[in-house]
Design a protein around this motif. Structure first.
Motif, PDB file in Angstrom:
ATOM      1  N   MET A  39       3.369  -9.952   4.227  1.00  0.00           N
ATOM      2  CA  MET A  39       3.826  -8.708   4.847  1.00  0.00           C
ATOM      3  C   MET A  39       5.347  -8.615   4.910  1.00  0.00           C
ATOM      4  SD  MET A  39       1.125  -7.767   7.809  1.00  0.00           S
ATOM      5  CE  MET A  39       0.695  -9.344   8.484  1.00  0.00           C
TER       6      MET A  39
ATOM      7  N   HIS B  11       3.181  -4.628   0.990  1.00  0.00           N
ATOM      8  CA  HIS B  11       1.987  -4.915   1.804  1.00  0.00           C
ATOM      9  C   HIS B  11       2.297  -4.691   3.286  1.00  0.00           C
ATOM     10  CE1 HIS B  11      -1.609  -6.740   3.339  1.00  0.00           C
ATOM     11  NE2 HIS B  11      -0.981  -7.808   3.789  1.00  0.00           N
TER      12      HIS B  11
ATOM     13  N   SER C 123       0.634  -1.931   5.784  1.00  0.00           N
ATOM     14  CA  SER C 123       0.009  -2.347   7.046  1.00  0.00           C
ATOM     15  C   SER C 123       0.585  -1.560   8.213  1.00  0.00           C
ATOM     16  CB  SER C 123       0.229  -3.847   7.293  1.00  0.00           C
ATOM     17  OG  SER C 123      -0.449  -4.602   6.335  1.00  0.00           O
TER      18      SER C 123
END
Length: 117
Positions: A67, A89, A93
């Motif tokens: 992340m 990513h 998220s």
């Protein structure tokens, strides 16, 4: 007029635990930051005070999960610092969380008397 009631620290801690990761992602969405800067920025928001002992493991886990990415940069006032920034990513998220958070927040506001203003 009623005097202000003391904060329910256990309740605040529980709410923070479920959202802290996404608050960190939101801070990193604006610019790369090093861990202490994240702690300081969170501390400026009522109810979000946390410690380096919480943030460092969280950032490490988010890095392992893809992340956030990190780079080392020289510091003008000491040793090099590890700066963290969102990956695609992490950005995805955060976007998913923001969408779900609004829905969840609105639902809770409908259920709590006086919650929806």
């Amino acid at each position: 007029m009623e005097p202000p009631r003391p904060r329910d620290e256990a309740l605040i801690a529980q709410l923070r635990r479920g959202t802290l990761q996404f608050c960190v992602l939101a801070l990193l969405g604006n610019e790369p930051r090093y861990a202490f800067d994240v702690v300081r920025s969170l501390g400026e928001v009522d109810g979000m005070v946390t410690s380096e002992g919480t943030i460092y493991p969280l950032l490490s886990r988010m890095r392992r999960e893809g992340m956030v990415a990190s780079t080392w940069q020289e510091s003008p006032s000491g040793p090099p610092r590890r700066y963290y920034e969102l990956t695609d990513h992490g950005r995805a998220s955060l976007h998913r969380f923001a969408t779900e958070w609004r829905t969840f927040r609105d639902a809770v506001d409908q259920l709590i008397p006086g919650g929806a203003a």
